[in-house]
Design an enzyme around this catalytic site. Structure first.
Site, mmCIF file in Angstrom:
data_model
loop_
_atom_site.group_PDB
_atom_site.id
_atom_site.type_symbol
_atom_site.label_atom_id
_atom_site.label_comp_id
_atom_site.label_asym_id
_atom_site.label_seq_id
_atom_site.Cartn_x
_atom_site.Cartn_y
_atom_site.Cartn_z
ATOM 1 N N GLY A 125 128.814 111.686 45.116
ATOM 2 C CA GLY A 125 128.371 111.924 46.582
ATOM 3 C C GLY A 125 127.330 111.525 47.123
ATOM 4 O O GLY A 125 126.741 111.698 48.203
ATOM 5 N N SER A 152 97.371 118.947 12.896
ATOM 6 C CA SER A 152 98.060 119.397 13.926
ATOM 7 C C SER A 152 97.576 118.936 15.161
ATOM 8 O O SER A 152 96.548 119.479 15.514
ATOM 9 C CB SER A 152 98.045 120.920 13.964
ATOM 10 O OG SER A 152 99.392 121.213 14.817
ATOM 11 N N HIS A 188 97.940 128.494 32.372
ATOM 12 C CA HIS A 188 98.008 129.542 31.591
ATOM 13 C C HIS A 188 99.366 130.378 31.536
ATOM 14 O O HIS A 188 100.105 130.967 30.573
ATOM 15 C CB HIS A 188 96.869 130.401 31.867
ATOM 16 C CG HIS A 188 96.757 131.909 31.146
ATOM 17 N ND1 HIS A 188 97.454 133.030 31.556
ATOM 18 C CD2 HIS A 188 96.378 132.150 29.519
ATOM 19 C CE1 HIS A 188 97.201 133.877 30.705
ATOM 20 N NE2 HIS A 188 96.792 133.608 29.509
ATOM 21 N N TYR A 242 106.213 117.374 11.652
ATOM 22 C CA TYR A 242 107.140 118.372 12.248
ATOM 23 C C TYR A 242 106.710 118.491 13.646
ATOM 24 O O TYR A 242 105.613 117.838 13.899
ATOM 25 C CB TYR A 242 106.779 120.002 11.551
ATOM 26 C CG TYR A 242 105.238 120.313 11.620
ATOM 27 C CD1 TYR A 242 105.002 121.013 12.780
ATOM 28 C CD2 TYR A 242 104.381 119.738 10.784
ATOM 29 C CE1 TYR A 242 103.655 121.396 12.952
ATOM 30 C CE2 TYR A 242 103.025 120.259 11.099
ATOM 31 C CZ TYR A 242 102.846 121.011 11.941
ATOM 32 O OH TYR A 242 101.327 121.555 12.121
ATOM 33 N N GLU A 281 92.466 117.791 18.509
ATOM 34 C CA GLU A 281 92.493 117.938 20.202
ATOM 35 C C GLU A 281 91.614 117.317 20.738
ATOM 36 O O GLU A 281 91.521 117.294 21.948
ATOM 37 C CB GLU A 281 92.860 119.318 20.526
ATOM 38 C CG GLU A 281 91.837 120.079 19.810
ATOM 39 C CD GLU A 281 92.149 121.637 20.077
ATOM 40 O OE1 GLU A 281 92.961 122.046 20.987
ATOM 41 O OE2 GLU A 281 91.686 122.426 19.021
ATOM 42 N N MET A 305 126.183 108.080 47.416
ATOM 43 C CA MET A 305 126.396 106.814 48.008
ATOM 44 C C MET A 305 127.628 106.834 49.066
ATOM 45 O O MET A 305 128.420 107.947 48.843
ATOM 46 C CB MET A 305 126.213 105.745 47.289
ATOM 47 C CG MET A 305 124.820 105.527 46.787
ATOM 48 S SD MET A 305 124.577 104.286 45.632
ATOM 49 C CE MET A 305 125.601 104.769 44.139
ATOM 50 N N CYS A 362 101.471 120.458 18.002
ATOM 51 C CA CYS A 362 101.665 121.903 18.397
ATOM 52 C C CYS A 362 101.712 122.208 19.938
ATOM 53 O O CYS A 362 101.593 123.347 20.328
ATOM 54 C CB CYS A 362 100.939 123.021 17.748
ATOM 55 S SG CYS A 362 99.291 122.892 17.817
ATOM 56 N N LYS A 389 131.669 102.721 37.966
ATOM 57 C CA LYS A 389 133.208 102.872 38.619
ATOM 58 C C LYS A 389 133.830 101.553 38.337
ATOM 59 O O LYS A 389 134.867 101.471 38.017
ATOM 60 C CB LYS A 389 132.975 103.413 40.181
ATOM 61 C CG LYS A 389 134.320 103.584 40.768
ATOM 62 C CD LYS A 389 134.030 104.055 42.246
ATOM 63 C CE LYS A 389 133.232 105.239 42.121
ATOM 64 N NZ LYS A 389 132.988 105.715 43.699
ATOM 65 N N ARG A 449 135.314 108.303 35.462
ATOM 66 C CA ARG A 449 133.925 108.195 34.689
ATOM 67 C C ARG A 449 134.018 109.466 33.847
ATOM 68 O O ARG A 449 134.423 110.493 33.710
ATOM 69 C CB ARG A 449 132.918 108.435 36.150
ATOM 70 C CG ARG A 449 133.404 109.691 36.737
ATOM 71 C CD ARG A 449 132.632 109.684 37.894
ATOM 72 N NE ARG A 449 132.675 110.732 38.895
ATOM 73 C CZ ARG A 449 132.409 110.833 40.241
ATOM 74 N NH1 ARG A 449 132.116 109.874 40.850
ATOM 75 N NH2 ARG A 449 132.734 112.239 41.158
ATOM 76 N N THR A 488 98.404 118.630 21.693
ATOM 77 C CA THR A 488 98.442 117.673 22.869
ATOM 78 C C THR A 488 98.177 117.997 24.221
ATOM 79 O O THR A 488 97.900 117.182 24.844
ATOM 80 C CB THR A 488 99.718 116.716 22.818
ATOM 81 O OG1 THR A 488 100.709 117.944 22.750
ATOM 82 C CG2 THR A 488 99.953 116.117 21.510
ATOM 83 N N ASN A 489 98.127 119.243 24.239
ATOM 84 C CA ASN A 489 97.564 119.677 25.916
ATOM 85 C C ASN A 489 96.033 119.311 26.064
ATOM 86 O O ASN A 489 95.741 118.455 27.088
ATOM 87 C CB ASN A 489 97.862 121.109 25.873
ATOM 88 C CG ASN A 489 99.346 121.672 25.991
ATOM 89 O OD1 ASN A 489 100.217 120.713 26.150
ATOM 90 N ND2 ASN A 489 99.614 122.758 25.430
ATOM 91 N N ARG A 494 133.974 101.094 48.206
ATOM 92 C CA ARG A 494 133.435 102.247 47.539
ATOM 93 C C ARG A 494 131.941 101.833 46.750
ATOM 94 O O ARG A 494 132.129 100.947 46.291
ATOM 95 C CB ARG A 494 134.333 103.011 46.575
ATOM 96 C CG ARG A 494 135.564 103.516 47.064
ATOM 97 C CD ARG A 494 136.522 103.902 45.917
ATOM 98 N NE ARG A 494 137.861 104.484 46.437
ATOM 99 C CZ ARG A 494 138.059 105.770 46.630
ATOM 100 N NH1 ARG A 494 137.303 106.599 46.357
ATOM 101 N NH2 ARG A 494 139.439 106.028 47.432
#
Length: 922
Positions: free
Chosen positions: A104, A808, A457, A896, A789, A106, A876, A24, A341, A811-812, A95
């Site tokens: 809204g 591939s 899952h 990818y 993995e 602050m 993946c 602001k 803004r 990553t889980n 302000r």
């Protein structure tokens, strides 16, 4: 060394330095310096706020009070008014304003500088007694609430009492005497609540107001907002304070106040948008005390002011090259711009304005791509709750899969399927879900679980299907046996209607209307621009022909993960899979695999056909065998019921014999169906099958099944399973190839830890390939690779690449392995505390872990490409649809990313942004 500077006049501040001056304040400086009519004022920096908050006794930084006085004297010179002067008083607003817009969150104080003396001067100066008392009552209440911490209710009860006494509903109906009485009562409230009189000294008022605004940075509203929108200290730290000369929209009917947008924030249409009130102050527009008018009405009511407002709107947008949300006041025929803004818009408006502003020449394509947050696109791709609804949620869980859905609560997958096939809309409600519930997922509108996290899952499967899911709603106690659930004192039974919002995690009793998604032409245009810029390709995780078609519709460039176990869970397959698991000999197992082969081949053939000529990566069987069977506890319970039923059926058989004596000549087929003695044989057969399954479940039991007999370990100990799947993939490709359809299958081996494992499975593949090529008389084109993995596989990537055409990253599982976390347990127990206490910055199952998992991936990419420079490498896991994670993937040169189909548009835009911001990557 020069003293720290804490304050900048609007004519001095750097309009680009939002970190120091707040959004602001920086904009007020910039607007002043480009010649817009802004009331004079100054900005106290965010650094002053941080120093104040760091002080043990919350004292203003040394030198700040003197700088404030200096700048107040400058305002006096600019305006010809005196701060605290009885004849021509200078009043100011105070302000907040941080580097990131937090509407809204602050605090603001208006009309500061008023006391009995300056009030008299204001009334004399304006000749409007009512206006003076109205300004004073507003100031006392705002200051009392914000600076002195007095609850609004103490003021409101007096205010409402006077309105009732005067017989008016709105404050505009009160006269000067009423407002004078309100001021007297308000001053008494302050003394009663604080034990001291309302401060008269304007400089004391100003100091208390500045401290109050600084304190609001650590207030609950602001902290919650920053947490909700992931605003980090690097993005915004501390709030600036803007001290602005007051201008008044409530001095008469030639005055007004309003809020405007340079374009419609709901649709993005290029029209003037906003509301205003005549004879009002700014808080009246947003407080809802009076109904404001649409800005278009000003063209008739105040035509010259409207012309100036349109001119202001055009200047703001052409200068900032962004949709602006601005506030203005008209004081006796003079238009002032109080702030501007960047406008907050919904996704549809953001996409539309990006495309249209580019076509108008205001933005470049690159700028258009960077102004849309990728995650916003999810609003456009799922049904969402009607924004006009007023319902209150009964529970809130984790927003696990976006979108909204309503339906009858159903507590088991079989019943969900039965009702779903009958055309009823259902919500599957479970404590947690398992793979055997998959048919219930297909039939349900959405899924609600009381346990599990965003990567449970239920969450992963629902995202893959594009179905809404709320997971881990721990406030809900689910009783599957009783077919009911309780939330506090509220209960719902099977058949009661629920609405779930997978975007927010909210759960509602009853049906709430939804708004259908639209894949607009503007979105198609924006995503086409994204694809032209991005280096990363975007693939989809899809397991069925329908999911594959959805992936194509969303712009996926292939399938990066097709999970064969999802096909095994289909209703017509699961009995055959169970038969295979129960097989005691290799011959028995091969017999059941022969039944599965044509089913799998048909699945792959349809998916390949839909995706042609795009690549499809098929992951060979990954989960442990026991996941396809009921649990031991479930089987024991079922056996107990069946045994009781068997005893009953034996009694029924005796009853049937007695009936024959009572009814000579009656035939077996004349007996009522429930008394058919053959049912006893059926029950006995069911008991035998359940006992066989129970024995197998006990044999397959593992202490930690996710680290046990699964993935490639299954393929090596039961090579016939992997051979069947490989044969199905290659035969499907061969049949389509003979039809002239171009297919690119990719066979992916999960859970590899050693190059020797991959070598064995590759040998299976080459043997099956030769058989299929001879049988179909074709030459097959396919790729062979592995899912990375496990931690060991990333460290052995150089050797593994000798047998792989592609990697591939799953990553889980890789995240679980790197952290030694169970994702469900972590998310439901300790992970929120780790994030709140700063041990971890993000949930590593949502955002790719930069300091650990990403390092392992980077090692694997570099080592793998030493051996095979053209090695295709992707991701993946669900991280493949997470914008910040996609940026990391771009940085380490992946080929990818692959994610659930509804996340594909998000990933396409994020991939483009990763390319456009690669030089800024840290």
């Amino acid at each position: 060394m020069a003293a720290q500077r804490w304050v900048y006049a609007f004519s001095e501040g750097d309009g680009k330095d939002k970190k120091l001056l707040g959004g602001k304040g920086a904009n007020l400086c910039e607007m002043t310096q480009i010649g817009l009519n802004v009331p004079p004022g100054f900005v106290i920096t965010t650094q002053a706020c941080l120093d104040y908050l760091a002080h043990a006794e919350r004292q203003l930084p040394e030198g700040l009070p003197d700088e404030i006085r200096t700048h107040i004297r400058r305002l006096e010179q600019q305006t010809g008014k005196v701060f605290g002067g009885a004849d021509n008083p200078l009043l100011v607003s105070v302000r907040s304003g941080s580097a990131m817009s937090m509407p809204g969150m602050m605090d603001t104080i208006l009309n500061l500088g008023l006391n009995e003396d300056t009030l008299s001067g204001l009334i004399h100066q304006t000749g409007n007694e009512r206006f003076g008392w109205d300004a004073y009552r507003r100031f006392i209440q705002l200051f009392g609430h914000v600076a002195l911490g007095i609850a609004d209710t103490h003021f409101d009860e007096h205010f409402d009492a006077i309105k009732r006494q005067a017989g008016v509903k709105a404050d505009i109906g009160l006269d000067a005497e009423h407002l004078e009485e309100i001021c007297r009562l308000f001053l008494e409230v302050v003394e009663e609540q604080t034990g001291r009189p309302f401060p008269r000294d304007p400089y004391q008022q100003l100091e208390l107001a500045v401290k109050a605004v600084f304190n609001s940075w650590t207030g609950k509203r602001a902290v919650d907002y920053r947490r909700q929108f992931n605003i980090t200290p690097e993005m915004a730290n501390g709030t600036a304070v803007n001290v602005v000369t007051m201008v008044f929209g409530n001095m008469g009917n030639d005055c007004a106040t309003g809020v405007g947008f340079t374009r419609d924030p709901g649709t993005g249409e290029n029209v003037m948008f906003g509301e205003y009130l005549v004879n009002a102050q700014g808080e009246d527009v947003v407080a809802g005390i009076r109904t404001p008018k649409p800005v278009s009405a000003m063209a008739d009511e105040m035509p010259e002011m409207y012309r100036q407002l349109v001119e202001l709107r055009n200047k703001l947008e052409s200068h900032y090259r962004e949709v602006q949300d601005f506030e203005y006041t008209i004081e006796r025929g003079t238009l002032y711009c109080l702030q501007t803004r960047n406008g907050k818009m919904n996704a549809a408006a953001r996409v539309r304005t990006s495309v249209e502003m580019t076509n108008e020449g205001l933005l470049s394509r690159e700028e258009a791509l960077l102004r849309v947050e990728p995650d916003m696109l999810e609003q456009l791709l799922h049904p969402r709750l009607d924004p006009e609804h007023k319902s209150t949620p009964v529970a809130t869980g984790l927003p696990a899969s976006p979108g909204a859905a309503a339906g009858k609560a159903v507590f088991d997958a079989d019943r969900a399927e039965l009702l779903g096939r009958a055309g009823q809309k259902v919500i599957l409600v479970r404590e947690e879900t398992k793979p055997e519930d998959i048919h219930g997922f297909f039939a349900s509108e959405g899924i609600l679980t009381s346990r599990g996290g965003k990567t449970s899952h239920a969450a992963v499967v629902a995202r893959g299907m594009g179905k809404p899911c709320v997971a881990g709603a721990e406030g809900i106690v689910v009783n599957v046996k009783a077919r009911m659930a309780a939330v506090g004192e509220t209960t719902f039974q099977e058949g009661d209607t629920l609405t779930i919002d997978g975007t927010t995690g909210n759960v509602y009793i009853g049906e709430i209307a939804t708004v259908d998604p639209e894949f607009s032409d503007n979105l198609k245009t924006l995503l086409a621009w994204s694809d032209a810029v991005a280096r990363l390709k975007v693939m989809a995780n899809a397991d069925t022909p329908a999911a594959a078609q959805k992936a194509v519709d969303y712009g996926a460039q292939g399938i990066g993960l097709c999970r064969t176990e999802r096909m095994f869970n289909a209703v017509d397959r699961l009995p055959v899979v169970v038969e295979m698991i129960l097989a005691d000999t290799l011959e028995e197992r091969r017999d059941t695999l022969d039944k599965l082969l044509p089913m799998q081949r048909g699945d792959f053939k349809e998916i390949f056909r839909v995706m042609s000529p795009r690549p499809v990566t098929v992951r060979l069987l990954d989960p442990p065998m026991h996941e396809f069977l009921p649990t031991e506890a479930q089987l024991l319970e079922e056996l107990e019921h069946l045994q009781k039923l068997h005893v009953t059926m034996q009694g029924v058989g005796e009853l049937v014999g007695s009936l024959r004596l009572l009814r000579p000549g009656a035939r077996h087929t004349d007996m009522p169906a429930p008394f058919d003695v053959l049912n006893a044989e059926l029950v006995a057969e069911a008991i035998a099958k359940k006992r066989q399954m129970l024995n197998k479940v006990r044999v397959l039991y593992e202490v930690n099944p996710m680290l046990g007999h699964r993935g490639v370990r299954l393929g090596i100990t039961y090579p016939e399973i992997y051979r069947m799947q490989i044969q199905a993939v290659l035969e499907a490709a061969a049949e389509l190839q003979r039809e002239g359809i171009d297919v690119i299958p990719e066979i992916m081996v999960p859970q590899v830890i050693s190059p020797e494992e991959l070598k064995i499975v590759k040998q299976y593949t080459e043997e099956v390939q030769q058989q299929v090529e001879r049988h179909y008389d074709v030459s097959l084109n396919y790729r062979f690779g592995t899912m990375m993995e496990t931690v060991r596989s990333t460290l052995r990537a150089e050797r593994i690449a000798g047998y792989a055409d592609f990697f591939s990253f799953g990553t889980n599982d890789l995240t679980q392995a790197a952290f030694s976390f169970s994702r469900e347990d972590a998310e439901n127990k300790f992970l929120p505390q780790y994030i709140a206490r700063g041990i971890l910055r993000d949930n590593p199952f949502e955002a790719l872990d930069y300091n650990g998992v990403l390092k392992l991936m980077e090692i694997a990419v570099k080592d793998g490409r030493k051996v095979r420079p053209d090695l295709k490498v992707g991701i993946c896991g669900e991280h493949g649809g997470h914008p910040a994670s996609i940026r990391h993937c771009h940085h380490i040169d992946l080929s990818y990313v692959s994610c659930s189909a509804p996340r594909v548009p998000v990933a396409r835009l994020a991939a483009a942004q990763a390319r456009l911001t690669e030089e800024e990557y840290q």
